[in-house]
Scaffold this active site. Sequence first.
Site, PDB file in Angstrom:
ATOM      1  N   ARG A 260       0.848  -1.180   0.000  1.00  0.00           N
ATOM      2  CA  ARG A 260       0.000   0.000   0.000  1.00  0.00           C
ATOM      3  C   ARG A 260       0.893   1.243   0.000  1.00  0.00           C
ATOM      4  O   ARG A 260       1.995   1.227   0.562  1.00  0.00           O
ATOM      5  CB  ARG A 260      -0.883   0.040   1.252  1.00  0.00           C
ATOM      6  CG  ARG A 260      -2.068  -0.912   1.203  1.00  0.00           C
ATOM      7  CD  ARG A 260      -3.152  -0.421   0.236  1.00  0.00           C
ATOM      8  NE  ARG A 260      -4.329  -1.276   0.210  1.00  0.00           N
ATOM      9  CZ  ARG A 260      -4.539  -2.251  -0.677  1.00  0.00           C
ATOM     10  NH1 ARG A 260      -3.649  -2.527  -1.597  1.00  0.00           N
ATOM     11  NH2 ARG A 260      -5.657  -2.960  -0.652  1.00  0.00           N
TER      12      ARG A 260
ATOM     13  N   HIS B 185      -1.385   1.098  -9.437  1.00  0.00           N
ATOM     14  CA  HIS B 185      -2.064   0.158  -8.530  1.00  0.00           C
ATOM     15  C   HIS B 185      -2.750  -0.964  -9.320  1.00  0.00           C
ATOM     16  O   HIS B 185      -3.968  -1.178  -9.198  1.00  0.00           O
ATOM     17  CB  HIS B 185      -3.062   0.894  -7.628  1.00  0.00           C
ATOM     18  CG  HIS B 185      -3.450   0.102  -6.411  1.00  0.00           C
ATOM     19  ND1 HIS B 185      -3.673   0.673  -5.183  1.00  0.00           N
ATOM     20  CD2 HIS B 185      -3.658  -1.228  -6.232  1.00  0.00           C
ATOM     21  CE1 HIS B 185      -4.010  -0.273  -4.305  1.00  0.00           C
ATOM     22  NE2 HIS B 185      -3.994  -1.441  -4.919  1.00  0.00           N
TER      23      HIS B 185
HETATM   24  P1  NDP Z   1      -2.120 -11.825   4.388  1.00  0.00           P
HETATM   25  O1  NDP Z   1      -2.989 -11.334   5.476  1.00  0.00           O
HETATM   26  O2  NDP Z   1      -2.316 -13.208   3.881  1.00  0.00           O
HETATM   27  O3  NDP Z   1      -0.584 -11.697   4.810  1.00  0.00           O
HETATM   28  C1  NDP Z   1      -0.084 -10.590   5.493  1.00  0.00           C
HETATM   29  C2  NDP Z   1       1.344 -10.902   5.898  1.00  0.00           C
HETATM   30  O4  NDP Z   1       1.918  -9.732   6.497  1.00  0.00           O
HETATM   31  C3  NDP Z   1       1.434 -12.026   6.943  1.00  0.00           C
HETATM   32  O5  NDP Z   1       2.560 -12.823   6.718  1.00  0.00           O
HETATM   33  C4  NDP Z   1       1.600 -11.244   8.259  1.00  0.00           C
HETATM   34  O6  NDP Z   1       2.280 -11.944   9.286  1.00  0.00           O
HETATM   35  C5  NDP Z   1       2.446 -10.083   7.767  1.00  0.00           C
HETATM   36  N1  NDP Z   1       2.356  -8.955   8.685  1.00  0.00           N
HETATM   37  C6  NDP Z   1       1.272  -8.206   9.011  1.00  0.00           C
HETATM   38  N2  NDP Z   1       1.594  -7.277   9.929  1.00  0.00           N
HETATM   39  C7  NDP Z   1       2.902  -7.446  10.197  1.00  0.00           C
HETATM   40  C8  NDP Z   1       3.812  -6.808  11.071  1.00  0.00           C
HETATM   41  N3  NDP Z   1       3.437  -5.797  11.867  1.00  0.00           N
HETATM   42  N4  NDP Z   1       5.096  -7.250  11.103  1.00  0.00           N
HETATM   43  C9  NDP Z   1       5.479  -8.282  10.318  1.00  0.00           C
HETATM   44  N5  NDP Z   1       4.667  -8.939   9.449  1.00  0.00           N
HETATM   45  C10 NDP Z   1       3.400  -8.516   9.392  1.00  0.00           C
HETATM   46  O7  NDP Z   1      -2.284 -10.772   3.178  1.00  0.00           O
HETATM   47  P2  NDP Z   1      -2.110 -11.020   1.609  1.00  0.00           P
HETATM   48  O8  NDP Z   1      -0.822 -11.714   1.375  1.00  0.00           O
HETATM   49  O9  NDP Z   1      -3.343 -11.613   1.057  1.00  0.00           O
HETATM   50  O10 NDP Z   1      -2.055  -9.498   1.078  1.00  0.00           O
HETATM   51  C11 NDP Z   1      -1.035  -8.611   1.496  1.00  0.00           C
HETATM   52  C12 NDP Z   1      -1.320  -7.195   1.032  1.00  0.00           C
HETATM   53  O11 NDP Z   1      -1.024  -7.045  -0.360  1.00  0.00           O
HETATM   54  C13 NDP Z   1      -2.758  -6.706   1.134  1.00  0.00           C
HETATM   55  O12 NDP Z   1      -3.116  -6.366   2.461  1.00  0.00           O
HETATM   56  C14 NDP Z   1      -2.735  -5.497   0.226  1.00  0.00           C
HETATM   57  O13 NDP Z   1      -2.356  -4.347   0.954  1.00  0.00           O
HETATM   58  C15 NDP Z   1      -1.646  -5.844  -0.799  1.00  0.00           C
HETATM   59  N6  NDP Z   1      -2.210  -6.062  -2.143  1.00  0.00           N
HETATM   60  C16 NDP Z   1      -1.880  -5.196  -3.136  1.00  0.00           C
HETATM   61  C17 NDP Z   1      -2.363  -5.380  -4.407  1.00  0.00           C
HETATM   62  C18 NDP Z   1      -1.945  -4.501  -5.532  1.00  0.00           C
HETATM   63  O14 NDP Z   1      -2.492  -4.610  -6.639  1.00  0.00           O
HETATM   64  N7  NDP Z   1      -0.971  -3.633  -5.340  1.00  0.00           N
HETATM   65  C19 NDP Z   1      -3.266  -6.491  -4.751  1.00  0.00           C
HETATM   66  C20 NDP Z   1      -3.536  -7.356  -3.624  1.00  0.00           C
HETATM   67  C21 NDP Z   1      -3.033  -7.122  -2.377  1.00  0.00           C
HETATM   68  P3  NDP Z   1       1.677 -13.304   9.908  1.00  0.00           P
HETATM   69  O15 NDP Z   1       1.840 -14.346   8.816  1.00  0.00           O
HETATM   70  O16 NDP Z   1       2.527 -13.572  11.080  1.00  0.00           O
HETATM   71  O17 NDP Z   1       0.235 -13.023  10.211  1.00  0.00           O
HETATM   72  C1  OXD Z   2      -6.165  -5.549  -3.127  1.00  0.00           C
HETATM   73  C2  OXD Z   2      -5.777  -4.553  -4.135  1.00  0.00           C
HETATM   74  O1  OXD Z   2      -5.983  -5.311  -1.928  1.00  0.00           O
HETATM   75  O2  OXD Z   2      -6.159  -4.711  -5.309  1.00  0.00           O
HETATM   76  O3  OXD Z   2      -6.653  -6.626  -3.530  1.00  0.00           O
HETATM   77  O4  OXD Z   2      -5.059  -3.610  -3.817  1.00  0.00           O
END
Ligand code: NDP
Ligand code: OXD
Length: 309
Positions: free
Chosen positions: A224, A272
């Site tokens: 993000r 994005h």
């Molecule tokens: P998940 O919830 O599956 O994974 C999040 C990961 O981040 C987990 O491994 C979690 O740790 C880790 N995490 C969260 N907070 C912390 C912290 N404070 N310190 C260390 N690690 C942390 O999410 P997704 O993989 O499905 O998606 C990730 C992000 O990708 C979305 O939230 C979105 O913002 C972004 N995204 C962007 C897109 C784009 O087009 N640019 C499209 C889709 C998503 P733990 O495993 O220990 O819980």
């Molecule tokens: C998502 C994105 O969070 O598209 O899926 O950014």
Amino acid sequence: MTLLFKSDLDRYDIWVPALERHLQGRPVRLWPDVGDPADIEYALVWQPPPGLLASLPNLKAIFSMGAGVDHIAADPERPKHLPVVRMVEEGLTAGMTEFVVMQVLYHHRNMLTYRRQAEQRLWQEISQVPAQERRVSILGLGVLGQDAAKMLARFDFDVAGWSRSPKEVEGVTCYHGQDGLDEILARTDILVCLLPLTSETRGILNAGLFAKMPRGACLINVGRGGHQVEKDLLAALDSGHLKEASLDVFEEEPLPPESPLWNHPQVVMTPHIASMTMPETAAKAVGENIARMEAGKPPLNIVDFERGY
Ligand code: NDP
Ligand code: OXD
């Protein structure tokens, strides 16, 4: 009943039939033509206008059209008693892995430098480092981070990942917690941010973090825009501490016309689009979760708002 709302992506001709196929005969209503708000039991949303969800008295669950849920958390009137389900579907995961691999390869193979050289009609080889010697680190080892990490490991990159809780992922060196962050940064040539935006991760890509990475490292932010401090990033690029960055997300979106990031010579920018929710596979995931709820089971992939994701 299902309410479908997405503000910016006009693919309802695909979404509506896909949902109808996977919702066992439940009608799909498209906002704002929802009829009686009391009919709506499930809402599938992207950036819903504040107050919209609260205006649906019989809502049972809120489904995010995206993996991130910061857009739903931002609604101060979100009905807090309802489960919010984030999007986990194979099309979104595959798209993100494609994009991350493409960007890692772009920096690994010095494509930005070659592009700049071509603009100057400069024919000049750069000595190539093998993938095994390129250390790629992924912040966020969730659904998307793990899939990308495994694919990068198949390309033979030296891959590591960082998460909140300890993890074991085959072919990936795993770090967690604050100490783990310092360790992973110190071994990073290309850093990929795939974290959710939470109060803990906001602004994480800042001058202090860049200083912990070796000089000449690259950044790929597909998480993000709120993760990156753009003035710190520009300073790190301008000083050469960071060699290059691929940015798909920005502090302000759309990126304002005056931003120097649009045409910065060390930046690859995209609007994005790193990955997009795919209607057919997403409708299947939503349909399966609604069937679970109708059978009295909790939906999968519920957001924990205490942790923020
Ligand atoms: P998940 O919830 O599956 O994974 C999040 C990961 O981040 C987990 O491994 C979690 O740790 C880790 N995490 C969260 N907070 C912390 C912290 N404070 N310190 C260390 N690690 C942390 O999410 P997704 O993989 O499905 O998606 C990730 C992000 O990708 C979305 O939230 C979105 O913002 C972004 N995204 C962007 C897109 C784009 O087009 N640019 C499209 C889709 C998503 P733990 O495993 O220990 O819980
Ligand atoms: C998502 C994105 O969070 O598209 O899926 O950014």
